[in-house]
Design a protein around this motif. Structure first.
Motif, PDB file in Angstrom:
ATOM      1  N   THR A 386       0.825  -1.201   0.000  1.00  0.00           N
ATOM      2  CA  THR A 386       0.000   0.000   0.000  1.00  0.00           C
ATOM      3  C   THR A 386       0.867   1.262   0.000  1.00  0.00           C
ATOM      4  OG1 THR A 386      -0.076  -0.229   2.391  1.00  0.00           O
ATOM      5  CG2 THR A 386      -1.937  -1.100   1.175  1.00  0.00           C
ATOM      6  N   SER A 387       2.145   1.087  -0.349  1.00  0.00           N
ATOM      7  CA  SER A 387       3.084   2.217  -0.470  1.00  0.00           C
ATOM      8  C   SER A 387       3.377   2.924   0.847  1.00  0.00           C
ATOM      9  CB  SER A 387       2.583   3.248  -1.494  1.00  0.00           C
ATOM     10  OG  SER A 387       2.568   2.679  -2.751  1.00  0.00           O
ATOM     11  N   GLN A 388       3.172   2.232   1.950  1.00  0.00           N
ATOM     12  CA  GLN A 388       3.620   2.776   3.230  1.00  0.00           C
ATOM     13  C   GLN A 388       5.120   2.521   3.331  1.00  0.00           C
ATOM     14  OE1 GLN A 388       1.704   4.470   5.009  1.00  0.00           O
ATOM     15  NE2 GLN A 388      -0.364   3.648   4.991  1.00  0.00           N
ATOM     16  N   THR A 389       5.829   3.481   3.926  1.00  0.00           N
ATOM     17  CA  THR A 389       7.268   3.278   4.059  1.00  0.00           C
ATOM     18  C   THR A 389       7.561   2.489   5.337  1.00  0.00           C
ATOM     19  OG1 THR A 389       7.440   5.374   5.206  1.00  0.00           O
ATOM     20  CG2 THR A 389       7.882   5.402   2.860  1.00  0.00           C
ATOM     21  N   ALA A 695      -2.263 -13.121  10.773  1.00  0.00           N
ATOM     22  CA  ALA A 695      -3.060 -11.885  10.785  1.00  0.00           C
ATOM     23  C   ALA A 695      -4.425 -12.157  11.417  1.00  0.00           C
ATOM     24  CB  ALA A 695      -3.216 -11.354   9.360  1.00  0.00           C
ATOM     25  N   ARG A 696      -5.008 -13.298  11.089  1.00  0.00           N
ATOM     26  CA  ARG A 696      -6.308 -13.634  11.676  1.00  0.00           C
ATOM     27  C   ARG A 696      -6.200 -13.820  13.188  1.00  0.00           C
ATOM     28  NH1 ARG A 696     -10.104 -18.401   9.281  1.00  0.00           N
ATOM     29  NH2 ARG A 696     -10.390 -16.843   7.662  1.00  0.00           N
ATOM     30  N   ALA A 697      -5.089 -14.458  13.632  1.00  0.00           N
ATOM     31  CA  ALA A 697      -4.887 -14.651  15.082  1.00  0.00           C
ATOM     32  C   ALA A 697      -4.748 -13.300  15.792  1.00  0.00           C
ATOM     33  CB  ALA A 697      -3.649 -15.511  15.325  1.00  0.00           C
ATOM     34  N   MET A 698      -4.114 -12.348  15.148  1.00  0.00           N
ATOM     35  CA  MET A 698      -3.976 -11.016  15.758  1.00  0.00           C
ATOM     36  C   MET A 698      -5.352 -10.385  15.979  1.00  0.00           C
ATOM     37  SD  MET A 698      -0.793  -9.344  13.685  1.00  0.00           S
ATOM     38  CE  MET A 698       0.698 -10.281  13.406  1.00  0.00           C
ATOM     39  N   VAL A 699      -6.235 -10.552  15.000  1.00  0.00           N
ATOM     40  CA  VAL A 699      -7.589  -9.999  15.139  1.00  0.00           C
ATOM     41  C   VAL A 699      -8.299 -10.688  16.313  1.00  0.00           C
ATOM     42  CG1 VAL A 699      -9.845  -9.760  14.040  1.00  0.00           C
ATOM     43  CG2 VAL A 699      -7.758  -9.381  12.697  1.00  0.00           C
ATOM     44  N   ASP A 724       1.194  -5.594   5.832  1.00  0.00           N
ATOM     45  CA  ASP A 724      -0.011  -5.312   5.044  1.00  0.00           C
ATOM     46  C   ASP A 724      -1.198  -6.158   5.500  1.00  0.00           C
ATOM     47  OD1 ASP A 724       1.332  -3.467   3.535  1.00  0.00           O
ATOM     48  OD2 ASP A 724       1.697  -4.816   1.845  1.00  0.00           O
ATOM     49  N   LEU A 725      -0.953  -7.470   5.668  1.00  0.00           N
ATOM     50  CA  LEU A 725      -2.058  -8.371   6.026  1.00  0.00           C
ATOM     51  C   LEU A 725      -2.610  -8.039   7.404  1.00  0.00           C
ATOM     52  CD1 LEU A 725      -0.676 -11.794   4.709  1.00  0.00           C
ATOM     53  CD2 LEU A 725      -2.513 -10.415   3.697  1.00  0.00           C
ATOM     54  N   ALA A 726      -1.716  -7.756   8.357  1.00  0.00           N
ATOM     55  CA  ALA A 726      -2.161  -7.433   9.721  1.00  0.00           C
ATOM     56  C   ALA A 726      -2.920  -6.111   9.724  1.00  0.00           C
ATOM     57  CB  ALA A 726      -0.958  -7.378  10.661  1.00  0.00           C
ATOM     58  N   THR A 727      -2.389  -5.110   9.034  1.00  0.00           N
ATOM     59  CA  THR A 727      -3.047  -3.801   8.988  1.00  0.00           C
ATOM     60  C   THR A 727      -4.444  -3.925   8.388  1.00  0.00           C
ATOM     61  OG1 THR A 727      -0.877  -2.806   8.654  1.00  0.00           O
ATOM     62  CG2 THR A 727      -2.761  -1.422   8.180  1.00  0.00           C
ATOM     63  N   GLU A 728      -4.516  -4.710   7.293  1.00  0.00           N
ATOM     64  CA  GLU A 728      -5.793  -4.858   6.596  1.00  0.00           C
ATOM     65  C   GLU A 728      -6.807  -5.619   7.457  1.00  0.00           C
ATOM     66  OE1 GLU A 728      -5.228  -6.660   2.744  1.00  0.00           O
ATOM     67  OE2 GLU A 728      -7.390  -6.991   2.525  1.00  0.00           O
ATOM     68  N   ALA A 729      -6.364  -6.758   8.019  1.00  0.00           N
ATOM     69  CA  ALA A 729      -7.296  -7.587   8.794  1.00  0.00           C
ATOM     70  C   ALA A 729      -7.798  -6.837  10.025  1.00  0.00           C
ATOM     71  CB  ALA A 729      -6.615  -8.901   9.206  1.00  0.00           C
ATOM     72  N   GLY A 734     -12.346  -3.285  12.419  1.00  0.00           N
ATOM     73  CA  GLY A 734     -12.770  -2.071  13.114  1.00  0.00           C
ATOM     74  C   GLY A 734     -11.753  -1.474  14.065  1.00  0.00           C
ATOM     75  N   PHE A 735     -10.531  -2.019  14.077  1.00  0.00           N
ATOM     76  CA  PHE A 735      -9.502  -1.460  14.968  1.00  0.00           C
ATOM     77  C   PHE A 735      -8.783  -0.307  14.291  1.00  0.00           C
ATOM     78  CE2 PHE A 735      -9.988  -5.877  16.286  1.00  0.00           C
ATOM     79  CZ  PHE A 735     -10.193  -5.719  17.647  1.00  0.00           C
ATOM     80  N   LYS A 736      -8.375   0.670  15.127  1.00  0.00           N
ATOM     81  CA  LYS A 736      -7.456   1.693  14.647  1.00  0.00           C
ATOM     82  C   LYS A 736      -6.063   1.072  14.713  1.00  0.00           C
ATOM     83  CE  LYS A 736      -5.662   6.198  16.111  1.00  0.00           C
ATOM     84  NZ  LYS A 736      -5.713   7.167  17.216  1.00  0.00           N
ATOM     85  N   VAL A 737      -5.323   1.098  13.618  1.00  0.00           N
ATOM     86  CA  VAL A 737      -4.027   0.412  13.563  1.00  0.00           C
ATOM     87  C   VAL A 737      -2.888   1.430  13.486  1.00  0.00           C
ATOM     88  CG1 VAL A 737      -2.646  -1.320  12.361  1.00  0.00           C
ATOM     89  CG2 VAL A 737      -5.145  -1.497  12.348  1.00  0.00           C
ATOM     90  N   LEU A 738      -1.942   1.319  14.408  1.00  0.00           N
ATOM     91  CA  LEU A 738      -0.774   2.196  14.401  1.00  0.00           C
ATOM     92  C   LEU A 738       0.440   1.400  13.925  1.00  0.00           C
ATOM     93  CD1 LEU A 738      -1.192   3.787  17.967  1.00  0.00           C
ATOM     94  CD2 LEU A 738      -2.194   4.569  15.800  1.00  0.00           C
ATOM     95  N   THR A 739       1.133   1.920  12.921  1.00  0.00           N
ATOM     96  CA  THR A 739       2.390   1.288  12.500  1.00  0.00           C
ATOM     97  C   THR A 739       3.466   2.366  12.445  1.00  0.00           C
ATOM     98  OG1 THR A 739       1.880   1.630  10.168  1.00  0.00           O
ATOM     99  CG2 THR A 739       1.212  -0.473  11.115  1.00  0.00           C
ATOM    100  N   HIS A 740       4.712   1.935  12.384  1.00  0.00           N
ATOM    101  CA  HIS A 740       5.817   2.900  12.382  1.00  0.00           C
ATOM    102  C   HIS A 740       5.908   3.624  11.040  1.00  0.00           C
ATOM    103  CE1 HIS A 740       7.618   1.931  16.237  1.00  0.00           C
ATOM    104  NE2 HIS A 740       7.337   0.666  15.996  1.00  0.00           N
TER     105      HIS A 740
END
Ligand SMILES: [Zn+2]
Ligand SMILES: [Zn+2]
Length: 769
Positions: A386-389, A695-699, A724-729, A734-740
């Motif tokens: 998704t072009s995130q750095t 990713a599913r387990a994280m959800v 990508d998979l974790a952020t998307e899932a 419905g979670f707000k996702v914070l990444t570096h």
């Protein structure tokens, strides 16, 4: 009858990286264009303006401060206030006034990072009528060395390594003219007065006339020779990236087996012949930070095989100093540009030291007489789908730009980071300055750089640190150093520091957040090796909410290199040691020895490491049995999964009540491994399903935790597919996702998280019983 607009008299305070970057001349030009009266000056807090004009003019100026500032500037805030009643009225023009050094607060925001050659300087460099035509040390307020040549602060020429060069009258005129683009460009120089190039052999004998140095260097590269080239923050080793014999020889001499080598391309057009360059990558490569960007190479590209053996990615960069620009332009093709060091040691920076340490590696040294005050590596970035750095190494261009803490510390605080990928930080008031990447503290040379960096950053605040923060690991070199300082100490749990680094970036409080902190290894609160942690933050308290199901690391550190041993440790938990030993062709005697070790827990510590789980699965799928460099097995697993990213199936992970005390929940990988061993599909599909299953387990865990926000951090999130998979899932659930974003997910950021831990007094992770 036309109304006369009311004239306003206003102070504008500009915060951010606004000194030493041509900010005052820019303000002057803009104010004059808008017809404003007043002045601009530097002071300890940044830049202060006083402007006299109507509301429209002032609004236009504020807008320009935000959106038209010079590329090297970073405006964080523009604050408006009224001048004091007793202030002198403004004059009839707009002027640049002398810096206000009267107030003695520390110059917190005045150390800009090193910046790549700017477009204006490049134009002059190539202009035959310019007095700096082909001069490899051209620079201005928008470009050139900064942090790498500062010896002391405040940042002023006599306190940089440029003090050795006395400016000629022409350079001095530019330097002192507020309207010149080299006004206070501290490394300002020209062929008459500045640094000079040299080309020497490994014994230090000059091999080319001063006017012929570049041609001789290019001829040597064409001949397949390996050159040590002195850049901004250290030496590179360079050779023809299309010449397999040279590149293989470089690997051989550097004792580097398979880890990809970075490649410098003359320009974007040439790079496009070799790799797919997405728009985000183009923007990064041509930015003042000019990092190495990992991009996908084109099939049949003419790069030598040994540049990046069996790797679909290359680390590409563009020339970022005038010397590189001239060299690459003359060579007209890509050059390998790898850090000049033996693996894990710091970069070479000194000419004599480079000849000693690179003896037997570099044939020739393309060098110069501008001294590098401290090593600064190239920064490395990869991009998610998704072009995130994703910053893999935060160094040149990005560090030491300051970060803001969500409150003020009472005491100047030194944070010494972790062990691998070490950085350090100094925090004072509400600012934290994180050093560039220092490296692995496992050797004395890197430890020396570590100590020098601490001394430099401490000087930023002209105050000695009064508290030292370190990792809980008792045997990290940084922990030992903290003990030797004699200062009061604060120990912070490793994975908590990762989560806090992520919260720092997003100015997020420690409440209602689940931190998913996954990496290779970190010292756990219970003395075991952690690395697959789910840390719940509620009302400024941290609890180990869940973990990956623990397993034994067969042979301890030996398992880090040998991914098969990790697989056996996983298999042991599932009573599959026998079949897996057969699969990896261990002899019956070895099998029985390993079984005894595991049964007794001999040299096989318990871990919950996600990084190791990736190693084990990579080995089970036959993708990588041994890590020849850190992270190789997970990288192969990710590459395989990316090839099959279209699949929609998952490997099953169970989220269950923890089998032993220490966490509420275990994420059990055993069902996934059983399925993987039974499934007839190929490794690519299974690798993809493994990533999706995680990713599913994280959800599932985040849902159990009942929080609204999830922070993803730790070295495992250098894996773009997992990111990508974790952020998307999580986002879909419905979670707000914070990444570096501005910091790295890996241990480069531990020292930033430690600063926030000190501010909040949040250092430990509670263990549920
Ligand atoms: Zn420039
Ligand atoms: Zn000059």
């Amino acid at each position: 009858m036309p109304t006369t607009p009311t004239l306003l008299d206003t102070l504008l305070r500009v915060r951010g990286t606004v000194q030493g970057v041509g900010f005052r001349p820019f303000v002057h030009r803009t104010a004059v264009r808008l017809g404003l009266r007043g002045w601009v000056r530097n002071d300890a807090e940044g830049v202060l303006l006083r402007v006299h004009g109507d509301a429209t003019q002032i609004a236009a100026l504020v807008d320009a401060l935000h959106h038209e500032a010079p590329p090297a500037a970073r405006v964080v805030a523009v604050e408006r206030s009224d001048p004091a009643a007793d202030e002198q009225p403004v004059g009839s023009h707009f002027t640049i006034s002398e810096s206000d050094a009267s107030r003695g607060t520390a110059p917190t925001a005045t150390t800009p990072p090193d910046l790549a050659l700017c477009a204006d300087c490049e134009r002059e460099l190539l202009d035959p009528t310019d007095r700096r035509h082909l001069y490899p040390f051209i620079n201005c307020t928008q470009c050139g060395p900064r942090y790498s040549l500062i010896e002391q602060l405040p940042y002023d020429r006599p306190r940089t390594t440029m003090r050795a060069f006395r400016m000629c009258p022409a350079c001095a005129r530019e330097y002192h003219d507020p309207l010149d683009r080299r006004f206070h460009a501290e490394p300002n120089a020209c062929p008459a007065c500045g640094p000079q190039l040299s080309l020497t052999d490994s014994a230090g004998q000059i091999v080319a006339d001063s006017h012929d140095v570049l041609n001789a260097a290019v001829a040597a590269l064409r001949d397949g020779r390996i050159l040590a080239v002195k850049g901004l923050g250290g030496f590179h080793l360079m050779c023809d990236a299309a010449n397999e014999v040279s590149v293989a020889e470089l690997r051989n001499r550097k004792h580097r087996e398979e880890k990809p080598l970075a490649v410098m391309f003359p320009d974007l057009a040439t790079l496009r012949d070799y790799a797919d360059v997405p728009p985000v990558a183009e923007k990064l490569l041509t930015s003042p930070e000019a990092p190495i960007v990992l991009i996908r190479r084109l099939e049949n590209s003419r790069l030598a095989y040994s540049v990046a053996p069996s790797n679909p990615w290359i680390g590409a960069l563009l020339p970022y100093t005038p010397l590189h620009a001239l060299l690459l332009r003359a060579f007209q093709g890509p050059l390998v540009a790898t850090s000049a060091n033996l693996s894990e040691e710091p970069l070479c920076t000194d000419n004599t030291e480079a000849r000693e340490r690179l003896a037997g590696i570099a044939d020739l040294h393309l060098s110069h007489d501008r001294v590098i005050a401290r090593p600064v590596d190239d920064s490395v970035i990869r991009l998610s789908r998704t072009s995130q750095t994703i910053l893999l190494r935060r160094a040149r261009g990005y560090a030491p730009a300051p970060l803001r803490l969500p409150g003020a510390l009472h005491e100047t605080t030194l944070c010494v980071g972790a062990q691998m990928k070490n950085t350090v930080s100094v925090a004072a008031g509400d600012q934290v300055v994180l050093s560039p990447h220092i490296g692995d503290l496992g050797n004395a040379a890197t430890q020396a750089v570590f100590e020098r960096t601490i001394a430099t950053l401490s000087e930023l605040y002209e105050a000695r640190p009064l508290v030292v923060v370190h990792d809980k690991h008792p045997d990290y070199a940084s922990t030992h150093f903290a003990g030797r300082t004699g200062l009061p100490q604060l120990a912070v749990q490793h994975h908590l520091a990762h989560v806090l680094a992520c919260l720092l970036e997003h100015e997020q409080p420690a409440d209602g957040v689940l931190g998913i902190s996954w990496d290779g290894t970190g010292y756990g609160e219970d003395g075991t090796v952690w690395g697959g942690e789910f840390i719940l933050l509620e009302k400024n308290r941290a609890t180990r909410f869940a973990r990956l199901r623990p397993f034994r690391l067969l042979g301890g550190d030996a398992a880090v290199k040998d991914a098969r041993r990790v697989a056996l440790g996983l298999g042991h938990e599932m009573d599959l040691l026998g079949p897996l030993c057969a699969r990896f062709r261990f002899s019956p005697i070895e099998h029985s020895t390993l079984q005894q070790m595991l049964a007794r827990g001999l040299n096989s510590p318990l871990c919950s490491s996600a990084g190791r789980l990736f190693d084990g699965v990579s080995a089970l799928l036959g993708l990588c049995l041994r890590n020849s460099f850190e992270g190789q097995a997970p990288l192969r697993l990710e590459a395989a999964a990316t090839r099959a990213a279209g699949t929609r199936t998952v490997l099953p992970f169970d989220v269950v009540r923890a089998a032993s005390p220490g966490a509420y929940l275990d994420v059990d990988w055993a069902p996934a491994i059983s399925q993987l061993l039974r499934d007839p599909r190929g490794p690519d599909e299974l690798a993809a399903d493994f990533h999706r299953g995680l990713a599913r387990a994280m959800v599932a865990v985040a849902t159990e935790a009942g929080v609204g926000t999830v922070a993803l951090t730790g070295g495992c999130f250098q894996n773009a597919l997992l990111h990508d998979l974790a952020t998307e899932a999580l986002g879909n659930a419905g979670f707000k996702v914070l990444t570096h974003r501005r910091l790295s997910p890996n241990d480069n950021s531990i020292a930033a998280g430690q600063a926030l831990a000190a501010l909040w007094g949040l250092t430990s992770v509670d263990l549920p019983t």
